[in-house]
Design an enzyme around this catalytic site. Structure first.
Site, short mmCIF file in Angstrom:
data_model
loop_
_atom_site.label_atom_id
_atom_site.label_comp_id
_atom_site.label_asym_id
_atom_site.label_seq_id
_atom_site.Cartn_x
_atom_site.Cartn_y
_atom_site.Cartn_z
N PRO A 354 0.85 -1.20 0.00
CA PRO A 354 0.00 0.00 0.00
C PRO A 354 0.88 1.24 0.00
O PRO A 354 1.60 1.51 0.95
CB PRO A 354 -0.80 -0.13 1.30
CG PRO A 354 0.00 -1.03 2.17
CD PRO A 354 0.75 -1.95 1.28
N ASP A 530 6.05 2.14 1.79
CA ASP A 530 5.17 0.99 2.01
C ASP A 530 4.52 1.20 3.37
O ASP A 530 5.18 1.09 4.42
CB ASP A 530 6.00 -0.30 1.99
CG ASP A 530 5.13 -1.55 2.13
OD1 ASP A 530 3.98 -1.45 2.59
OD2 ASP A 530 5.64 -2.65 1.79
N HIS A 531 3.21 1.50 3.37
CA HIS A 531 2.54 1.90 4.61
C HIS A 531 2.39 0.73 5.59
O HIS A 531 2.03 0.95 6.76
CB HIS A 531 1.16 2.49 4.29
CG HIS A 531 0.73 3.57 5.24
ND1 HIS A 531 1.37 3.79 6.45
CD2 HIS A 531 -0.27 4.49 5.18
CE1 HIS A 531 0.78 4.80 7.08
NE2 HIS A 531 -0.23 5.24 6.33
N ARG A 532 2.66 -0.48 5.16
CA ARG A 532 2.63 -1.61 6.09
C ARG A 532 3.81 -1.56 7.05
O ARG A 532 3.75 -2.07 8.17
CB ARG A 532 2.67 -2.95 5.32
CG ARG A 532 1.50 -3.18 4.38
CD ARG A 532 1.73 -4.43 3.56
NE ARG A 532 2.97 -4.34 2.78
CZ ARG A 532 3.47 -5.35 2.07
NH1 ARG A 532 2.85 -6.54 2.04
NH2 ARG A 532 4.58 -5.19 1.37
#
Length: 559
Positions: A354, A530-532
Site C-alpha cells: 500500500p 510501504d505503509h505496512r
C-alpha cells in the site's frame, strides 16, 4: 568433419528465454572456444553468448529478433575429430587458396581492363581463414560499415582491436560493406554426422549459393543525403532490426529527437532515410514536441540527467516501431524482455505494498553554491559533479536515523529486516526500458567517487553492458523525473524495498523569506513508502532529515 549443435544456455539466474538481438558471426566464420557468437536480451540484461567449441560456423537456426527458449539449438559448428580439426581446416584452406589463385590468374586481364576504366576501382579482397576480434571490435566494424574480415589485426595471432577497425575505416577501406561475405567460393559443406533434425535454418549454410546469408548493401544514389555520422544513437531493438533489414546504420539517420541528451531514432526515421538514399533526396528530421516547443529559460541542472522516473513503464510516443496493418494507424509493440519485467515488477509492487507518497521541498541555495565551488576540483580529477552524490549522502543520513525506510518486509516469515548496508538504486532510462543499477556502500564513499560510479553505471546501462549482479542488492531507490521536467510525482516502490525518493527539477521558484516573496533554487521531493512498514509521521521525519542535510551541505561531512 562432425557438426556440433550449440543450445542457448541459461544466461542468467533462472532465465527461461531470451531475444536473440544480434549475431556476431556468420556461416563460414572460424570461432574459438569462449568467443562470443551472439547477443541475447533477457528480462534482466543484454548478454553475450560464448561458443563452446573451436570450429567453423555451419548453420544459424534462429533469426535476429526471435524469442528463444533456453535449451533450444541456435547454431551449429563444424569441428575436427580427435583434435585433428585444425589440420583438416588447414588443408581445406590450402585447397581453397589454390582455387583462389587459379581464379585470380584467369581473371587478371579482366581486372586490369576494369581498373583502367575511369570511375571504377577493384574491390578489396577479403582474407580467408580465421578472424579473431572481440565483440566490441565487431560491433564497431558494423557501426563504421567495415568488413571485419578485411581488417589487418595488430594483436597477438592477428587479433583485431577497435583501433585496427578505426584505422581501416579512416584509411578509406571501410566505406562500403562487402556484399557477399561468402564470395570466396568456399566448397559446399561435407555430409555431417549430426543433422539439423528438421529444424529450419535462419541463415543459409556456408557455401549455399556461394553466400553466407549476410545481406548486400544497396549503393546509394548519386545525390544521396549526407549521413549524420554520430558516435552514439539510442533506438529500440525493433528499430535497429528495421535498420539492419534496410541496410542502414542508425548512427547515420538524421533526427532532432533526443533521449537523456543522446540522439534518438525511430523506425519511421530509418525508413525515411532509406527511401531518401534510394531517391537521392535529403530527408528532413522528424518534428517532435521537443523541437516544436519554445525553448525553456535556462535553469540550474537537475541532480542527474541520466536517471528518470522508476515507474515509467509505458513507452513514450514515437519511441516504438512496429508494422501497421493496412488502413490502420495502430501500432503493435512486443511486450517482452526488459519492458515486460518492468511491468511485472511495477504490478507486483503496486498491488502488494500500500503506497503513500509524501511531498516536500528543499531550499537549496547553499547546495548550489557548494557544488559550484567543488566542480573545478572535480574536473581536475576527471569527474563530472552533479547533485546526485549530495542527495545520496543526505538519504544515507536519513536512513541511519530512520532505519525502517532501509528495510524489507518478509511476509512469509512475518518479519521486517532492517538492512545494515546502504545500497542505493538509481533509475536509468534506456532505449530498452528502465534499469536500476545499484551503488553499493554509499555511506563509505566520497562525493567524487559516487559521482564517477553513478556516471559509469548510467552509461553502461544505456549501452546494455550492466551485469545482472549490478542491479541487485538495493536497499533504497532514487528516481529523478526532474531531469526530464516536472516537480512532483508518485513513484512506485522498487519492491521488495519499502521506500523510494523522487527528485524534481532544481529551479528557481518563489519562496517566502522574512515576510517577502523571493526567487530561490528549490528541489521538490516525492517520497513513496510501504505503509505496512512505515508510518506517515516517520516518512515526514525522514524527509525533514534529508532536507536539512541538503539545505546545510556541511552536515554531509559528518557522513
Amino acid at each position: 568433419m562432425p557438426v556440433k549443435e550449440f543450445k542457448l544456455p541459461d544466461v542468467g539466474e533462472g532465465v527461461a528465454e531470451g531475444e536473440l538481438v544480434t549475431w556476431l558471426v556468420a556461416p563460414g566464420d572460424r570461432v574459438e572456444e569462449d568467443q562470443p557468437v551472439a547477443e541475447v536480451e533477457t528480462d534482466k540484461a543484454l548478454v553475450e553468448v560464448p561458443s563452446s567449441y573451436d570450429g567453423t560456423v555451419e548453420e544459424l537456426f534462429v533469426e535476429e529478433g526471435d524469442i528463444v527458449p533456453v535449451g533450444d539449438v541456435i547454431i551449429s559448428f563444424r569441428v575436427g575429430e580427435d583434435g585433428e580439426g585444425g589440420e583438416a581446416t588447414a588443408e581445406a584452406d590450402a585447397d581453397s587458396a589454390e582455387a583462389d589463385a587459379d581464379a585470380t590468374e584467369s581473371a587478371a586481364d579482366a581486372d586490369t581492363e576494369s581498373a583502367s576504366e575511369p570511375g571504377t576501382e577493384p574491390e578489396p579482397e577479403t582474407p580467408s581463414g580465421r578472424t579473431f576480434a572481440p565483440p566490441s571490435a565487431r560491433r564497431l566494424a558494423r557501426e563504421l560499415g567495415v568488413d571485419i574480415a578485411a581488417v589487418d589485426g595488430s594483436g597477438p595471432g592477428d587479433r583485431i582491436s577497435e583501433a585496427d577497425v578505426r584505422a581501416h575505416a579512416e584509411g578509406g577501406d571501410g566505406g562500403s560493406d562487402t556484399a557477399d561475405s561468402g564470395s570466396d567460393e568456399a566448397p559446399a559443406p561435407t555430409p555431417t554426422d549430426v543433422g539439423s533434425g528438421g529444424r529450419k535454418s535462419a541463415v543459409k549454410k556456408r557455401g549455399d549459393d556461394g553466400a553466407t546469408g549476410s545481406a548486400a548493401t544497396t549503393a546509394p544514389a548519386p545525390d544521396a543525403p549526407e549521413p549524420a555520422g554520430r558516435e552514439t544513437t539510442l533506438a529500440t531493438p525493433a528499430t535497429r532490426k528495421v535498420a539492419r533489414e534496410l541496410g542502414v546504420e542508425v548512427d547515420d539517420v538524421p533526427t532532432d529527437e533526443t533521449r537523456d541528451g543522446e540522439a534518438f531514432v525511430t523506425g519511421e526515421a530509418v525508413r525515411a532515410y532509406a527511401e531518401a538514399l534510394e531517391s537521392g533526396e535529403s530527408p528532413e528530421p522528424e518534428a517532435t514536441e521537443a523541437t516544436e516547443a519554445p525553448e525553456a529559460p535556462e535553469a540550474p541542472e537537475a541532480p542527474e540527467a541520466a536517471v528518470v522516473d522508476a515507474d515509467a513503464s509505458a513507452p513514450e510516443p514515437g519511441s516504438v516501431d512496429a508494422s501497421s496493418s493496412a488502413g490502420s494507424t495502430d501500432e503493435t509493440v512486443p511486450y517482452r524482455g526488459v519492458r515486460r519485467t518492468i511491468g511485472k515488477q511495477m504490478e507486483r509492487s503496486k498491488f502488494t505494498a500500500p503506497h503513500v507518497t509524501h511531498h516536500d521541498t528543499a531550499e537549496v541555495d547553499a547546495l548550489v553554491e557548494a557544488r559550484e565551488e567543488l566542480k573545478p576540483r572535480a574536473e581536475e580529477e576527471g569527474v563530472k559533479l552533479t547533485y546526485m552524490p549530495f542527495v545520496m549522502k543526505a538519504i544515507v543520513a536519513g536512513l541511519k536515523e530512520y532505519p525502517s525506510l532501509n528495510s524489507e518486509l518478509r511476509e512469509d516469515d512475518e518479519e521486517i529486516v532492517l538492512k545494515g548496508d546502504y545500497n542505493l538504486g538509481v533509475a536509468v532510462a534506456t532505449d530498452a526500458g528502465l534499469m536500476v543499477p545499484v551503488v553499493e556502500s554509499v555511506d563509505e564513499k566520497g562525493l567524487f567517487e559516487l559521482a564517477a560510479e553513478v556516471r559509469d553505471l548510467a552509461s553502461r546501462a544505456r549501452e546494455r553492458k550492466l551485469k545482472p549482479a549490478e542491479m541487485k542488492g538495493g536497499t533504497f531507490s532514487i528516481t529523478n523525473f526532474g531531469a526530464i521536467g516536472g516537480e512532483y510525482a508518485t513513484p512506485i516502490i522498487n519492491y521488495p524495498e519499502t521506500a523510494i525518493l523522487g527528485l524534481g527539477a532544481i529551479e528557481e521558484r518563489p519562496v517566502a523569506r522574512d515576510g517577502e516573496v523571493v526567487a530561490a533554487p528549490t528541489l521538490p521531493l516525492s517520497l513513496s513508502i510501504d505503509h505496512r512498514v512505515i508510518d506517515g509521521a516517520v516518512a515526514a521525519e525522514f524527509a525533514n532529515t534529508v532536507i536539512e542535510h541538503l539545505e546545510h551541505p556541511l552536515l554531509l561531512l559528518s557522513h
